[in-house]
Design a protein around this motif. Sequence first.
Motif, short mmCIF file in Angstrom:
data_model
loop_
_atom_site.label_atom_id
_atom_site.label_comp_id
_atom_site.label_asym_id
_atom_site.label_seq_id
_atom_site.Cartn_x
_atom_site.Cartn_y
_atom_site.Cartn_z
N TYR A 1 85.62 116.72 -15.73
CA TYR A 1 84.99 115.84 -16.46
C TYR A 1 84.32 116.04 -17.60
CZ TYR A 1 81.76 111.92 -17.55
OH TYR A 1 80.83 111.19 -17.49
N ARG B 1 82.17 115.15 -19.66
CA ARG B 1 80.93 115.29 -19.74
C ARG B 1 79.87 116.46 -18.55
NH1 ARG B 1 81.44 109.91 -21.66
NH2 ARG B 1 80.46 109.68 -23.86
N THR B 2 78.47 116.01 -18.35
CA THR B 2 78.22 117.07 -17.19
C THR B 2 77.84 116.04 -16.15
OG1 THR B 2 76.15 116.57 -17.46
CG2 THR B 2 76.97 117.79 -19.05
N ARG B 3 77.68 116.77 -14.98
CA ARG B 3 77.57 115.59 -14.01
C ARG B 3 76.35 114.42 -14.01
NH1 ARG B 3 74.93 114.59 -9.20
NH2 ARG B 3 75.76 115.25 -7.53
N ALA B 4 75.57 115.35 -14.56
CA ALA B 4 74.11 114.77 -15.19
C ALA B 4 74.63 112.70 -15.61
CB ALA B 4 73.26 113.93 -15.99
N GLU B 5 76.18 113.15 -16.10
CA GLU B 5 76.52 111.63 -16.80
C GLU B 5 77.64 110.78 -16.16
OE1 GLU B 5 76.53 115.01 -19.65
OE2 GLU B 5 74.77 113.98 -19.73
N PRO C 1 79.80 108.60 -14.20
CA PRO C 1 79.79 107.34 -14.30
C PRO C 1 79.78 106.81 -12.80
CG PRO C 1 81.69 107.15 -15.06
CD PRO C 1 80.93 108.24 -15.15
N ILE D 1 77.14 118.91 -24.62
CA ILE D 1 76.94 117.65 -25.32
C ILE D 1 76.21 117.83 -26.89
CG2 ILE D 1 75.25 115.61 -24.24
CD1 ILE D 1 77.87 115.97 -22.40
N ARG E 1 74.33 111.51 -29.32
CA ARG E 1 74.50 110.28 -28.73
C ARG E 1 75.95 109.84 -29.06
NH1 ARG E 1 71.54 109.71 -23.80
NH2 ARG E 1 70.02 111.28 -23.77
N ARG F 1 75.77 106.66 -24.76
CA ARG F 1 75.71 107.53 -24.11
C ARG F 1 75.72 109.17 -25.02
NH1 ARG F 1 80.13 106.67 -21.04
NH2 ARG F 1 79.94 108.00 -19.11
N PRO F 2 75.03 110.34 -23.64
CA PRO F 2 75.54 111.26 -24.52
C PRO F 2 76.68 112.00 -24.63
CG PRO F 2 74.14 111.22 -22.63
CD PRO F 2 74.53 110.28 -22.76
N LYS F 3 76.98 112.08 -25.74
CA LYS F 3 78.44 112.88 -26.75
C LYS F 3 78.60 113.57 -25.67
CE LYS F 3 79.71 111.70 -31.69
NZ LYS F 3 79.31 111.15 -32.54
#
Length: 580
Positions: free
Chosen positions: A289, A291-295, A297, A339, A342, A347-349
């Motif tokens: 993925y 981004r990271t786990r936190a992002e 969806p 990251i 935003r 959303r974090p970019k």
Amino acid sequence: MDIKYEGLSELVIPISYGSSEVIETGKWGFEKPEAAFMTAPCQEVCPAGNPISQFLYLASEGRYEEALKALLKENPFPGVCGRVCFHPCEKDCNRIQYDEAVSINAMERNVFDVTSKHTPDMPLLSNADSKGVAVVGAGPAGLSAAYFLRLMGYRVTLFEAKKELGGVMRWGIPEYRLPKSILRKEIKRILGLSIDVKMGVRVGKEISFDELDRFDAVFLSPGAGLSLSLGIEGEDLKKVWRGGDFLDRINSGDRFRIGKEVLVIGGGNTAMDVARSALRLGSKVIVAYRRTRAEMPAIQDEIHEAELEGVQFEFLLQPVKISLLKNKKIRVKFQRMRIRGRDQSGRPKAIPLLGAYVIREADGLIKAVGEGADLSWIPETLCRNGLIHVNSFLTTPHAKFFAGGDAVDQPRTIVTAIGAGKKAAISIDLYLRGSADDDVFSKIRVGNKGALSMEAYLSGRNEGNWSDPKEVISYPQLNTLYFEHSPRVEMRKLGKDKALKDFSEVNLGYTSGEARVSALRCFSCGTCNYCYNCYFFCPEGVVSLDPQHGVRTVDLEHCKGCGTCAKVCPRNIVLMKEAG
Ligand SMILES: Cc1cc2nc3c(=O)[nH]c(=O)nc-3n(C[C@H](O)[C@H](O)[C@H](O)COP(=O)(O)OP(=O)(O)OC[C@H]3O[C@@H](n4cnc5c(N)ncnc54)[C@H](O)[C@@H]3O)c2cc1C
Ligand code: SF4
Ligand code: SF4
């Protein structure tokens, strides 16, 4: 000295019924109690507006068929939602501030499971000139719109391109999360209302868009069924699957091997379903993925389940090139990301870490980076930015055309699609009855977050007169002195080894004992659950309760307005108002 009465062992307090009834002591008081129900916060955030406190109360009393009927008034899919809804209701449950949230989602499933052989009689409203409405697409949005329109007495024709109904519920979500038998039961109940189904008919192919013009109104709910592409070299190679096609095949009952090691690209629901399905086909699975786990969806529970089952994750990786090696392996070159800041949506970019690449090899690759809507058959004037353009009443720029679900700009979840189907049915009803009263929506709202109550709508529909909506009750407004702490009951699951053997349902539901404990944990925020506190504490004995018929009455001729009932009501539904 104790007074003893012959034949009685306890102290008896004499009451003169005659004089109490004759003297209207109620006239002495300055205030009168009034029942003022409020909306529970869980209900406010359920996009389908499920009557949560009501169905939990009925289930806690063992009145399961009534609980099912209460749910079906607002949501035709309790069995589906009780399994795969992301349950935002639980995050806003008042009980979280006391110990742990009530298991609303598991209880919704329980009500469906216990009553699955029962089909409540849902009365159809008579609609004398019964106009005809077309619904295009039989996913949760379309089926819900068809259901509610039919309940309002319209003739409904449902067009579905595929050979079975259900949309993503049928062709996307795998059996281990949502057994087909459950979906079939729900759809059978809906079709039992006499809906004219045209299966295998794709509007734009088998019939033209213009042919929809013969209907008095049209609801467009074609979903977003196009797998998005990565836009990189090699993505059309053999051994590179589109997530949607892969799940479609799995959901057709096909079982096949895609290789020992499989790479999945993406972080949404499709990626999780693809990854967990590939595990069940015997592969080792790595999800990459950007981004990271936190992002990610995907629904949090899904990510957690995937991890527990053994799916591995690699974050901050974006594929830039796919190639096929001589040994028939797939080779993917990934750009490392980081990251920073935003994007426009907040959303974090993820931006490239210059010069940092990673190579991964696998036996197969499944891309699951999102879905787009195929609107090639819809006039451009109805579309904007790749979606059907609607206003807040789900009306498109063309009068008589309405739209909802994944094909419009709204959160992509089943319960949101159900809520959209309901809202569109109400909008269509108002349109066909020639009403331009947009204020109706503010009267039938469940709280302030967009959910609507069909029951409230139908209650005022004939007279065009709706009562004011209820306010939402917050935790500090409850009287928690009367509640006991108790832990949430977690649902039993298949063990990992058994779960990965085939596509059997992983979550096993509640036993009747677990369900009762769970239902009883609900505070019934803002509504009467016949706890009898007011009845027992009232010094005048003027409160009567009839739980079977849902009636709570106060004999105001004899209520002195002391306010005890208001003080002891744990759920704050009794307000003292100045006596008239
Ligand atoms: C793999 C996957 C897993 C998901 N898991 C979850 C989950 O666990 N929980 C959750 O809440 N949400 C989940 N979602 C999201 C959810 O499924 C969707 O938001 C929801 O199904 C949207 O409903 P819909 O009715 O708008 O569209 P869909 O469910 O896509 O249904 C649209 C229907 O319209 C038909 N159609 C399209 N074009 C035409 C045409 N021209 N003529 C006739 N028929 C047409 C299609 O064949 C389809 O049957 C998931 C999504 C995916 C892809
Ligand atoms: S449909 Fe979803 S949000 Fe609504 S009550 Fe059920 S689990 Fe909660
Ligand atoms: S305690 Fe019950 S009524 Fe109150 S918010 Fe939680 S589930 Fe809803």
